[in-house]
Design an enzyme around this catalytic site. Structure first.
Site, mmCIF file in Angstrom:
data_model
loop_
_atom_site.group_PDB
_atom_site.id
_atom_site.type_symbol
_atom_site.label_atom_id
_atom_site.label_comp_id
_atom_site.label_asym_id
_atom_site.label_seq_id
_atom_site.Cartn_x
_atom_site.Cartn_y
_atom_site.Cartn_z
ATOM 1 N N HIS A 96 0.833 -1.207 0.000
ATOM 2 C CA HIS A 96 0.000 0.000 0.000
ATOM 3 C C HIS A 96 0.868 1.257 0.000
ATOM 4 O O HIS A 96 0.613 2.201 -0.768
ATOM 5 C CB HIS A 96 -0.917 -0.002 1.215
ATOM 6 C CG HIS A 96 -1.724 1.258 1.357
ATOM 7 N ND1 HIS A 96 -2.939 1.434 0.727
ATOM 8 C CD2 HIS A 96 -1.491 2.414 2.046
ATOM 9 C CE1 HIS A 96 -3.422 2.629 1.010
ATOM 10 N NE2 HIS A 96 -2.554 3.249 1.812
ATOM 11 N N GLU A 97 1.888 1.278 0.855
ATOM 12 C CA GLU A 97 2.763 2.453 0.916
ATOM 13 C C GLU A 97 3.545 2.616 -0.379
ATOM 14 O O GLU A 97 3.780 3.739 -0.830
ATOM 15 C CB GLU A 97 3.704 2.357 2.115
ATOM 16 C CG GLU A 97 3.004 2.301 3.472
ATOM 17 C CD GLU A 97 1.967 3.401 3.673
ATOM 18 O OE1 GLU A 97 2.130 4.496 3.103
ATOM 19 O OE2 GLU A 97 0.980 3.169 4.391
ATOM 20 N N HIS A 100 1.617 4.448 -2.935
ATOM 21 C CA HIS A 100 1.736 5.908 -2.892
ATOM 22 C C HIS A 100 2.983 6.374 -3.640
ATOM 23 O O HIS A 100 2.963 7.425 -4.290
ATOM 24 C CB HIS A 100 1.800 6.392 -1.442
ATOM 25 C CG HIS A 100 0.495 6.306 -0.720
ATOM 26 N ND1 HIS A 100 -0.671 6.850 -1.230
ATOM 27 C CD2 HIS A 100 0.159 5.758 0.475
ATOM 28 C CE1 HIS A 100 -1.664 6.631 -0.379
ATOM 29 N NE2 HIS A 100 -1.187 5.967 0.654
#
Length: 225
Positions: A96-97, A100
């Site tokens: 998920h990170e 980004h």
């Protein structure tokens, strides 16, 4: 009176419910090992490299679920458990990170817009309640309206955060499968971690909107008297 009780109950219960849901999901899936037996740091590095983001660093950071991506230093920071962990939760959050980081590299519109309004949103968060309380005490519609405008900037930030986070999660799941970090039969369970985490952003946005609506109604009532 009943309406106010329901309103305050929502403000209190909704964020707590969202937090408890993400904690339960994280606790459950942090005990389930991913099939690749890769740590969160390894997962992050693999996905970054697969997308040509060799310049993005990965660092361990203290705290529980303190994971984040820092666009200024191009760094994915993972909490200790997720940095070293080989669980479904660790791989999901790491991906998920990295999602980004991929958004940043591709100049994803909502992420760019969110970064642009950070200074205004921070100012709004710090000043809005001061101005609103002052306006209510002094019975000044102008002060109250100014506070509402500042609060609107903070609320806008919360709303823009929703597509940013959901898009990062969507990218994460695609990357986890395409890079072979998880198998197709792990997809559903891994996604539950990210879905639970997303609820915290939804709860924050709803809470912020309700707060803004309350003060808008106060302003309208003040002008009608």
């Amino acid at each position: 009176m009943g309406g106010f009780l329901i309103y305050f109950a929502i403000l209190l219960i909704l964020p707590l419910w969202a937090q408890s849901k993400v904690k339960r999901a994280y606790k459950k899936h942090s005990k389930i090992q991913n099939s690749s037996m890769m740590t969160g740091a390894q997962v992050a590095r693999k996905i970054l490299d697969e997308n040509g983001l060799f310049d993005v660093k990965i660092e361990e950071v203290r705290g529980v679920m303190s994971d984040h991506y820092d666009p200024r230093s191009k760094t994915v920071r993972l909490s200790t458990d997720n940095y070293h962990g080989q669980s479904q939760a660790a791989s999901a959050i790491a991906a998920h990170e990295v999602g980004h980081a991929i958004q940043d590299a591709e100049e994803y519109a909502f992420l760019r817009f969110r970064h642009a309004i950070v200074p205004v949103a921070n100012l709004g968060s710090n000043l809005s309640y001061i101005l609103i309380i002052a306006g209510a005490i002094m019975y000044s519609a102008n002060l109250l309206l100014t506070g509402i405008v500042f609060m609107s900037a903070a609320v806008l930030f919360q709303l823009v955060t929703l597509p940013v986070e959901y898009n990062a999660s969507s990218r994460a799941m695609d990357q986890l499968v395409s890079t072979g970090v998880i198998r197709n039969n792990e997809y559903r369970e891994t996604k539950k971690v990210l879905n639970a985490a997303a609820l915290t952003y939804v709860a924050a946005a709803i809470t912020a909107l309700l707060e803004l609506l309350r003060f808008v109604l106060l302003f309208v009532g003040m002008n009608e008297e």
